[in-house]
Design a protein around this motif. Structure first.
Motif, PDB file in Angstrom:
ATOM      1  N   HIS A 134      72.309  74.612  78.816  1.00 32.47           N
ATOM      2  CA  HIS A 134      72.804  75.222  77.585  1.00 32.47           C
ATOM      3  C   HIS A 134      72.347  76.671  77.523  1.00 32.47           C
ATOM      4  N   VAL A 135      73.222  77.543  77.001  1.00 28.80           N
ATOM      5  CA  VAL A 135      72.926  78.972  76.871  1.00 28.80           C
ATOM      6  C   VAL A 135      73.173  79.389  75.426  1.00 28.80           C
ATOM      7  N   HIS A 136      72.183  80.055  74.841  1.00 33.31           N
ATOM      8  CA  HIS A 136      72.293  80.511  73.452  1.00 33.31           C
ATOM      9  C   HIS A 136      72.110  82.019  73.387  1.00 33.31           C
ATOM     10  N   THR A 137      72.835  82.656  72.466  1.00 34.64           N
ATOM     11  CA  THR A 137      72.625  84.074  72.204  1.00 34.64           C
ATOM     12  C   THR A 137      72.936  84.371  70.753  1.00 34.64           C
ATOM     13  N   GLY A 138      72.670  85.621  70.366  1.00 30.10           N
ATOM     14  CA  GLY A 138      72.994  86.022  69.007  1.00 30.10           C
ATOM     15  C   GLY A 138      72.303  87.296  68.604  1.00 30.10           C
ATOM     16  N   SER A 139      72.556  87.669  67.368  1.00 28.15           N
ATOM     17  CA  SER A 139      71.908  88.778  66.693  1.00 28.15           C
ATOM     18  C   SER A 139      72.183  90.104  67.386  1.00 28.15           C
ATOM     19  N   ILE A 140      71.171  90.954  67.459  1.00 27.89           N
ATOM     20  CA  ILE A 140      71.336  92.334  67.921  1.00 27.89           C
ATOM     21  C   ILE A 140      71.887  92.400  69.345  1.00 27.89           C
ATOM     22  N   ALA A 141      71.502  91.440  70.173  1.00 34.81           N
ATOM     23  CA  ALA A 141      71.929  91.444  71.577  1.00 34.81           C
ATOM     24  C   ALA A 141      73.430  91.324  71.759  1.00 34.81           C
ATOM     25  N   THR A 142      74.136  90.874  70.738  1.00 35.80           N
ATOM     26  CA  THR A 142      75.585  90.695  70.860  1.00 35.80           C
ATOM     27  C   THR A 142      76.385  91.866  70.294  1.00 35.80           C
ATOM     28  N   VAL A 143      75.692  92.846  69.705  1.00 39.07           N
ATOM     29  CA  VAL A 143      76.417  93.973  69.103  1.00 39.07           C
ATOM     30  C   VAL A 143      75.923  95.338  69.539  1.00 39.07           C
ATOM     31  N   LEU A 144      74.715  95.445  70.088  1.00 32.34           N
ATOM     32  CA  LEU A 144      74.118  96.762  70.331  1.00 32.34           C
ATOM     33  C   LEU A 144      74.332  97.228  71.770  1.00 32.34           C
ATOM     34  N   ALA A 153      79.023  88.809  79.181  1.00 31.70           N
ATOM     35  CA  ALA A 153      79.322  88.404  80.558  1.00 31.70           C
ATOM     36  C   ALA A 153      78.481  87.201  80.974  1.00 31.70           C
ATOM     37  N   LEU A 154      77.218  87.163  80.553  1.00 29.11           N
ATOM     38  CA  LEU A 154      76.361  86.023  80.894  1.00 29.11           C
ATOM     39  C   LEU A 154      76.826  84.753  80.190  1.00 29.11           C
ATOM     40  N   VAL A 155      77.225  84.872  78.933  1.00 29.40           N
ATOM     41  CA  VAL A 155      77.740  83.703  78.213  1.00 29.40           C
ATOM     42  C   VAL A 155      79.011  83.179  78.878  1.00 29.40           C
ATOM     43  N   GLU A 156      79.894  84.091  79.245  1.00 27.64           N
ATOM     44  CA  GLU A 156      81.141  83.660  79.893  1.00 27.64           C
ATOM     45  C   GLU A 156      80.867  83.039  81.256  1.00 27.64           C
ATOM     46  N   ALA A 157      79.863  83.546  81.965  1.00 26.54           N
ATOM     47  CA  ALA A 157      79.509  82.978  83.267  1.00 26.54           C
ATOM     48  C   ALA A 157      78.948  81.569  83.138  1.00 26.54           C
ATOM     49  N   ALA A 158      78.393  81.257  81.982  1.00 25.46           N
ATOM     50  CA  ALA A 158      77.778  79.946  81.774  1.00 25.46           C
ATOM     51  C   ALA A 158      78.777  78.859  81.409  1.00 25.46           C
ATOM     52  N   ARG A 159      79.952  79.241  80.943  1.00 21.55           N
ATOM     53  CA  ARG A 159      80.855  78.283  80.301  1.00 21.55           C
ATOM     54  C   ARG A 159      81.266  77.111  81.190  1.00 21.55           C
ATOM     55  N   GLU A 160      81.392  77.337  82.481  1.00 18.38           N
ATOM     56  CA  GLU A 160      81.906  76.284  83.357  1.00 18.38           C
ATOM     57  C   GLU A 160      80.932  75.116  83.480  1.00 18.38           C
ATOM     58  N   HIS A 161      79.644  75.390  83.448  1.00 20.79           N
ATOM     59  CA  HIS A 161      78.668  74.348  83.736  1.00 20.79           C
ATOM     60  C   HIS A 161      77.680  74.112  82.600  1.00 20.79           C
ATOM     61  N   ALA A 162      77.804  74.848  81.492  1.00 24.11           N
ATOM     62  CA  ALA A 162      76.859  74.720  80.388  1.00 24.11           C
ATOM     63  C   ALA A 162      77.605  74.802  79.057  1.00 24.11           C
ATOM     64  N   THR A 163      77.022  74.195  78.042  1.00 28.80           N
ATOM     65  CA  THR A 163      77.475  74.460  76.686  1.00 28.80           C
ATOM     66  C   THR A 163      76.829  75.765  76.217  1.00 28.80           C
ATOM     67  N   THR A 164      77.433  76.386  75.199  1.00 30.78           N
ATOM     68  CA  THR A 164      76.940  77.672  74.717  1.00 30.78           C
ATOM     69  C   THR A 164      76.880  77.667  73.190  1.00 30.78           C
ATOM     70  N   ALA A 190      84.504  82.393  69.804  1.00 28.23           N
ATOM     71  CA  ALA A 190      85.519  81.789  70.671  1.00 28.23           C
ATOM     72  C   ALA A 190      84.943  81.355  72.011  1.00 28.23           C
ATOM     73  N   ALA A 191      83.825  81.966  72.440  1.00 21.51           N
ATOM     74  CA  ALA A 191      83.198  81.623  73.719  1.00 21.51           C
ATOM     75  C   ALA A 191      82.117  80.551  73.566  1.00 21.51           C
ATOM     76  N   SER A 192      81.960  80.002  72.368  1.00 27.21           N
ATOM     77  CA  SER A 192      80.840  79.102  72.090  1.00 27.21           C
ATOM     78  C   SER A 192      81.291  77.698  71.724  1.00 27.21           C
ATOM     79  N   ASP A 193      80.442  76.740  72.051  1.00 24.55           N
ATOM     80  CA  ASP A 193      80.649  75.350  71.644  1.00 24.55           C
ATOM     81  C   ASP A 193      80.002  75.052  70.300  1.00 24.55           C
TER      82      ASP A 193
END
Length: 325
Positions: A134-144, A153-164, A190-193
């Protein structure tokens, strides 16, 4: 490039997958008018708090982040090591800081000095997400800029084999353009589960409609589960199978710093316990019953309440939180 390998946290009985969190680490300098003059420095940053919260709930956790080789960075590194979080540090600039001023009710208002860039660890970061359940992200890292595109790009790379998962944890002081923040948030939704937001986030992003209407609109963008935290009013969770709502836990609030991050960590941990994370768990995530959603919401709700009952972003350990029920 600087990589620190701390001792991993114990594995969950539900599986041996790894959680990777992508996002900022910073030092919170907390000023409380009810306490002594001046401020106290504490490890912070929403993604760091989620990583620590998840590790305390027995998930093996990697944090892809940035902090400098300075005294504040040393504080962060020691904190992450003490909590069993493995670190991939992709930056070399000075450690970011946030000044949190507490009001009479314990709620925090923030001012920031932030850098977000992880280009110094591109390959280790990619290896971390590709090795994760599983891969999680959020907050400042997604806008700055400049690091927000690397985060996506890392979230999209994870989608095939991990939930996000994604938590916008909006900071208008960092990204004051609400329209731009809204567009960026919807890309990550849209890129998240799994998506979690606060009522404050959704009121700022969508001022012309009620937060739960916005939550429903986000569900229609593709996630399996979306959660709304509403402070003292308690959380709401929506899925394709329906809606769960509950009151907040009755506790005496010390402050609310890190409460939403503890909720997010509890949500991820609870779903892991149900076997609903990872590519193999995605079908389970998409078909959770309302009883299962209620159990996960209650678990995350308790995590947030425990954090509110003590000062700072100090999430509960698994022994404090108890079992999913």
């Amino acid at each position: 490039m600087h990589i620190t390998d701390a001792t991993p946290a114990p594995r969950l009985a539900a599986g041996d997958g790894v959680l990777t969190v992508i996002g900022e680490s910073l030092v919170d300098i907390i000023r409380d008018p009810r306490g002594p003059a001046g401020g106290q420095a504490h490890p912070g940053g929403s993604p760091l708090n989620v990583a620590v919260g998840a590790a305390r709930l027995d998930l093996r956790t990697v944090l892809v982040t940035h902090y400098g080789q300075d005294l504040h960075g040393l504080l962060l590194e020691e904190h992450l090591q003490a909590n069993g979080v493995q670190v991939v540090n992709g930056g070399s600039a000075a450690t970011s800081t946030a000044l949190a001023t507490l009001g009479p009710d314990g709620a925090a208002e923030y001012g920031f000095s932030i850098t977000w860039a992880i280009s110094g660890a591109s390959l280790p970061a990619l290896a971390a997400v590709k090795g994760s359940t599983h891969v999680h992200t959020g907050s400042i890292a997604t806008v700055l800029p400049p690091g927000e595109q690397a985060t996506l790009a890392l979230v999209e790379a994870a989608r095939e084999h991990a939930t996000t998962s994604f938590d916008p944890n909006c900071r208008p002081a960092i990204s004051p353009d609400a329209a731009a923040a809204r567009r960026q948030a919807e890309v990550f939704v849209a890129a998240s589960d799994i998506v979690k937001a606060s009522d404050e986030d959704l009121r700022w992003l969508y001022p012309d409609r009620a937060p739960e209407e916005s939550l429903q609109a986000w569900l229609e963008l593709g996630p399996a589960v979306v959660a709304l935290t509403r402070g003292a009013s308690g959380p709401v969770i929506l899925s394709g199978n329906g809606r769960v709502e509950m009151a907040a836990e009755p506790i005496r609030v010390s402050d609310t710093v890190g409460a939403g991050d503890s909720f997010m960590a509890g949500l991820i941990s609870g779903l892991a316990k149900l076997g609903a994370l990872g590519a193999e768990g995605r079908r389970q995530l998409q078909t959770l019953t309302l009883d299962q959603l209620h159990a996960v919401a209650s678990y995350a709700n308790r995590a947030a309440a425990i954090t509110c009952s003590r000062k700072g972003a100090n999430p509960p350990w698994s022994a404090e939180l108890g079992e999913l029920s």
